[in-house]
Design a protein around this motif. Structure first.
Motif, mmCIF file in Angstrom:
data_model
loop_
_atom_site.group_PDB
_atom_site.id
_atom_site.type_symbol
_atom_site.label_atom_id
_atom_site.label_comp_id
_atom_site.label_asym_id
_atom_site.label_seq_id
_atom_site.Cartn_x
_atom_site.Cartn_y
_atom_site.Cartn_z
ATOM 1 N N LYS A 21 0.817 -1.208 0.000
ATOM 2 C CA LYS A 21 0.000 0.000 0.000
ATOM 3 C C LYS A 21 0.855 1.264 0.000
ATOM 4 C CE LYS A 21 -0.937 1.004 4.829
ATOM 5 N NZ LYS A 21 -1.946 1.219 5.834
ATOM 6 N N ASN A 22 2.107 1.149 0.391
ATOM 7 C CA ASN A 22 3.006 2.301 0.380
ATOM 8 C C ASN A 22 3.932 2.303 -0.830
ATOM 9 O OD1 ASN A 22 2.041 3.313 2.840
ATOM 10 N ND2 ASN A 22 3.292 1.867 3.952
ATOM 11 N N SER A 23 3.617 1.509 -1.829
ATOM 12 C CA SER A 23 4.520 1.371 -2.961
ATOM 13 C C SER A 23 4.656 2.639 -3.795
ATOM 14 C CB SER A 23 4.073 0.210 -3.857
ATOM 15 O OG SER A 23 2.806 0.490 -4.400
ATOM 16 N N GLU A 24 3.667 3.478 -3.785
ATOM 17 C CA GLU A 24 3.753 4.726 -4.528
ATOM 18 C C GLU A 24 3.266 5.855 -3.641
ATOM 19 O OE1 GLU A 24 1.319 6.129 -8.187
ATOM 20 O OE2 GLU A 24 3.095 5.075 -8.888
ATOM 21 N N ARG A 25 4.128 6.833 -3.443
ATOM 22 C CA ARG A 25 3.769 7.951 -2.577
ATOM 23 C C ARG A 25 2.850 8.929 -3.304
ATOM 24 N NH1 ARG A 25 9.488 9.743 -0.854
ATOM 25 N NH2 ARG A 25 8.414 11.707 -1.062
ATOM 26 N N PRO A 26 2.039 9.681 -2.565
ATOM 27 C CA PRO A 26 1.126 10.641 -3.200
ATOM 28 C C PRO A 26 1.835 11.665 -4.088
ATOM 29 C CG PRO A 26 0.480 10.299 -0.936
ATOM 30 C CD PRO A 26 1.794 9.561 -1.124
ATOM 31 N N ILE A 27 3.044 12.081 -3.734
ATOM 32 C CA ILE A 27 3.746 13.070 -4.551
ATOM 33 C C ILE A 27 4.018 12.532 -5.951
ATOM 34 C CG2 ILE A 27 6.083 12.460 -3.789
ATOM 35 C CD1 ILE A 27 4.818 16.026 -4.350
ATOM 36 N N ARG A 28 4.274 11.224 -6.064
ATOM 37 C CA ARG A 28 4.467 10.619 -7.387
ATOM 38 C C ARG A 28 3.161 10.657 -8.181
ATOM 39 N NH1 ARG A 28 7.568 7.001 -10.495
ATOM 40 N NH2 ARG A 28 6.300 5.434 -11.544
ATOM 41 N N SER A 29 2.041 10.401 -7.503
ATOM 42 C CA SER A 29 0.749 10.477 -8.180
ATOM 43 C C SER A 29 0.468 11.899 -8.661
ATOM 44 C CB SER A 29 -0.372 10.008 -7.257
ATOM 45 O OG SER A 29 -0.248 8.635 -6.984
ATOM 46 N N ILE A 30 0.856 12.882 -7.874
ATOM 47 C CA ILE A 30 0.673 14.286 -8.271
ATOM 48 C C ILE A 30 1.518 14.595 -9.503
ATOM 49 C CG2 ILE A 30 1.100 16.684 -7.588
ATOM 50 C CD1 ILE A 30 0.349 15.805 -4.711
ATOM 51 N N ALA A 31 2.777 14.188 -9.495
ATOM 52 C CA ALA A 31 3.657 14.436 -10.643
ATOM 53 C C ALA A 31 3.121 13.754 -11.903
ATOM 54 C CB ALA A 31 5.072 13.951 -10.345
ATOM 55 N N MET A 70 -7.195 16.540 -13.746
ATOM 56 C CA MET A 70 -6.025 16.305 -12.906
ATOM 57 C C MET A 70 -6.467 15.846 -11.510
ATOM 58 S SD MET A 70 -2.736 18.698 -12.017
ATOM 59 C CE MET A 70 -3.733 20.046 -11.507
ATOM 60 N N ILE A 71 -7.492 16.470 -10.987
ATOM 61 C CA ILE A 71 -8.007 16.081 -9.674
ATOM 62 C C ILE A 71 -8.583 14.667 -9.724
ATOM 63 C CG2 ILE A 71 -9.816 16.581 -7.962
ATOM 64 C CD1 ILE A 71 -9.343 19.601 -8.708
ATOM 65 N N LEU A 72 -9.362 14.381 -10.747
ATOM 66 C CA LEU A 72 -9.927 13.035 -10.893
ATOM 67 C C LEU A 72 -8.833 11.987 -11.054
ATOM 68 C CD1 LEU A 72 -12.931 13.800 -13.256
ATOM 69 C CD2 LEU A 72 -13.050 13.103 -10.856
ATOM 70 N N TYR A 73 -7.798 12.292 -11.831
ATOM 71 C CA TYR A 73 -6.700 11.342 -12.040
ATOM 72 C C TYR A 73 -5.961 11.057 -10.737
ATOM 73 C CZ TYR A 73 -2.465 9.201 -13.882
ATOM 74 O OH TYR A 73 -1.431 8.342 -14.123
ATOM 75 N N PHE A 74 -5.723 12.079 -9.935
ATOM 76 C CA PHE A 74 -5.023 11.895 -8.662
ATOM 77 C C PHE A 74 -5.779 10.904 -7.781
ATOM 78 C CE2 PHE A 74 -4.632 12.892 -4.161
ATOM 79 C CZ PHE A 74 -3.276 12.697 -3.985
ATOM 80 N N PHE A 75 -7.079 11.117 -7.617
ATOM 81 C CA PHE A 75 -7.855 10.209 -6.774
ATOM 82 C C PHE A 75 -7.967 8.814 -7.389
ATOM 83 C CE2 PHE A 75 -9.269 14.286 -4.958
ATOM 84 C CZ PHE A 75 -8.915 14.035 -3.652
#
Length: 87
Positions: A21-31, A70-75
């Motif tokens: 569950k920690n394999s990808e940090r939120p900052i990577r999803s934002i980028a 962008m917001i939809l993609y992040f979630f």
């Protein structure tokens, strides 16, 4: 390839849910969301301009598209990161 992963490759080391569950940090999803939306927005801008033949209208459409998607993609990314299927 899929059969290999599902049937033949049974000796693969399993990881814990907590580690997955920690394999990808939120900052990577934002980028990823920002970089993909730049590409998608340029596409929307060109297509919108083709149909409306006005730069300001096309830019308005592309701007709204950029923000909302962008917001939809992040979630979408964060939800998929919590799903263990296919990892």
């Amino acid at each position: 390839m899929i059969a290999d992963q599902l049937i033949l490759n049974t000796k693969k080391e399993k990881t814990s849910f907590k580690k997955d569950k920690n394999s990808e940090r939120p900052i990577r999803s934002i980028a990823k969301a920002i970089s993909w939306r730049v590409v998608g927005t340029l596409d929307t801008l060109v297509i919108s301009y083709f149909f409306v033949d006005e730069v300001m209208v096309a830019a308005s459409i592309a701007s709204a598209d950029f923000i909302t998607k962008m917001i939809l993609y992040f979630f979408h990314e964060r939800i998929w990161n919590k799903i263990g299927w296919g990892k």
